[in-house]
Design an enzyme around this catalytic site. Structure first.
Site, PDB file in Angstrom:
ATOM      1  CB  CYS A  87     -18.345   3.792 -20.097  1.00 12.69           C
ATOM      2  SG  CYS A  87     -17.524   5.241 -19.409  1.00 12.69           S
TER       3      CYS A  87
ATOM      4  CB  CYS B 242     -18.109   0.271 -16.501  1.00 15.49           C
ATOM      5  SG  CYS B 242     -18.309   0.770 -14.783  1.00 15.49           S
TER       6      CYS B 242
ATOM      7  CB  CYS C  18     -13.465   4.006 -13.783  1.00 13.21           C
ATOM      8  SG  CYS C  18     -14.287   5.596 -13.744  1.00 13.21           S
TER       9      CYS C  18
ATOM     10  CD  GLU D 191      -3.054  -0.509  -0.080  1.00 13.45           C
ATOM     11  OE1 GLU D 191      -3.205   0.698  -0.327  1.00 13.45           O
ATOM     12  OE2 GLU D 191      -3.600  -1.402  -0.737  1.00 13.45           O
TER      13      GLU D 191
ATOM     14  CB  CYS E 169     -22.061   5.494 -14.203  1.00 11.93           C
ATOM     15  SG  CYS E 169     -20.829   6.808 -14.302  1.00 11.93           S
TER      16      CYS E 169
HETATM   17 FE1  SF4 Z   1     -16.352   5.054 -14.765  1.00 10.38          FE
HETATM   18 FE2  SF4 Z   1     -18.958   5.496 -14.915  1.00 10.38          FE
HETATM   19 FE3  SF4 Z   1     -17.613   4.812 -17.103  1.00 10.38          FE
HETATM   20 FE4  SF4 Z   1     -18.006   3.044 -15.148  1.00 10.38          FE
HETATM   21  S1  SF4 Z   1     -19.564   3.988 -16.454  1.00 10.38           S
HETATM   22  S2  SF4 Z   1     -16.110   3.417 -16.276  1.00 10.38           S
HETATM   23  S3  SF4 Z   1     -17.910   4.345 -13.329  1.00 10.38           S
HETATM   24  S4  SF4 Z   1     -17.368   6.681 -15.921  1.00 10.38           S
END
Ligand code: SF4
Length: 354
Positions: free
Chosen positions: A206, A209, A199, A44, A215
């Site tokens: 996206c 995602c 992200c 970390e 989102c």
């Molecule tokens: Fe990031 Fe939203 Fe795109 Fe997902 S949908 S990668 S959370 S910007």
């Protein structure tokens, strides 16, 4: 400012993220071999300002040399720093060593499992303490490193800069609310992985995602704007007149600037803050602007016709004609003005300025 958006259900969010993590998360990093708090702590700290790909080798070499917290506490400062050499931000290594000594003195050579005791050690902030306890002991603590800030800001459509304390407070509240109640260690790794792999700062994926459906930045087409960037510092403005002294041949009088201050040792017309009575009724050219690191300068050339027979008292001053431009050290804005002057493109306005 409201905290978490009601459209984002924490349980559903965590479940989507964990399902994605099971298929796509990083599970082969050397500090994931076991849940040893010491290894997680070292990782970390190394990851605070350094990318995973760089950290992996450093982590292995560091752990080879200092396999336990007690080994690190006993080590020479130089030995620790040499294993850190190349990673940068050396205060991290010094803090790590000092914290290891404190753990030997006060915590039986182990990292404390208590959040406040961990936070009290040098180099361990709130997010790092949370990440260690979540990953080593499954304790439910939110984390908010750079990746997580970005994910949460986009998820909630927050387009302000997370460095502002009100924004940071809100992000912490969101992080606390969304942190999974089960599989906390995996959740912690999963949200970091989402920020690092999907992200991403630029061109987030996206389409792949797992939480795209909730989102807000994506729904409102504001992904690029979230989170907001650190505001640029307003630079102070300064104004100077450039005394554009021209002789009958059209040459311009330049003087070498003093070592200290702007354009040190370069040639420029004399620069003055204010004009005096002797300059009353002169004409001026359009001002030019130039940015320095600490201020912005507006420079107004003021034309003065001078007889070149008047001897120049200052040995560091000289008349400059068109042919001299290549040989003189000139600041770029002055060079541009001189070129325009010699090409008769400097327009003088009949305007009284003093
Ligand atoms: Fe990031 Fe939203 Fe795109 Fe997902 S949908 S990668 S959370 S910007």
């Amino acid at each position: 400012m409201t905290t978490s958006d009601p459209r984002i259900d924490p349980e559903h969010f965590a479940a989507s993220l964990l399902a994605w993590f099971d298929d796509h998360g990083r599970r082969d990093l050397p500090w994931q071999e076991n849940r040893d708090p010491y290894r997680i702590w070292v990782a970390e700290i190394m990851l605070q300002q350094t990318r995973v790909a760089t950290v992996v080798d450093y982590f292995r070499r560091f752990l080879d040399r200092f396999p336990t917290l007690a080994d690190l506490a006993e080590a020479d400062d130089d030995a620790v720093l040499s294993r850190w050499s190349g990673l940068g931000y050396y205060s991290r290594a010094r803090h790590l060593k000092r914290a290891a000594e404190l753990c030997v003195e006060h915590h039986e050579a182990r990292l404390p499992e208590d959040f406040d005791a961990l936070l009290a050690l040098p180099g361990i902030g709130r997010s790092t303490a949370g990440a260690i306890l979540a990953q080593a002991h499954g304790q439910r603590h939110p984390i908010l490193d750079g990746n997580v800030k970005r994910v949460l800001a986009r998820l909630h459509g927050i387009d302000q800069w997370p460095g502002k304390s009100a924004v940071a407070r809100r992000l912490w509240e969101i992080a606390a609310k969304l942190t999974a109640k089960r599989r906390v260690a995996d959740y912690t790794q999963a949200i970091m992985d989402l920020g690092a792999l999907v992200c991403t700062p630029r061109k987030p994926a996206c389409g792949g995602c797992p939480v795209a459906a909730v989102c807000i930045a994506r729904a409102e087409d504001r992904v690029e704007a979230c989170p907001g960037r650190k505001p640029k510092r307003e630079l102070p403005e300064r104004h100077r007149y450039a005394l554009w002294q021209v002789d009958e041949e059209g040459r311009v009088l330049l003087e070498r600037r003093p070592e200290a201050g702007i354009w040190g040792r370069l040639y420029a017309p004399p620069l003055v803050e204010e004009l005096d009575l002797a300059h009353r009724g002169l004409v001026r050219a359009a001002p030019i602007r130039h940015g320095f690191t600490h201020f912005r300068l507006t420079l107004t050339p003021v034309r003065i016709e001078v007889d070149s027979q008047v001897s120049i008292m200052d040995r560091e001053a000289r008349w400059a004609g068109r042919a001299d431009l290549d040989d003189l050290g000139l600041p770029r804005p002055i060079e541009r003005l001189l070129k325009r002057h010699f090409e008769d493109r400097l327009t003088w306005q009949e305007q009284c300025i003093a």
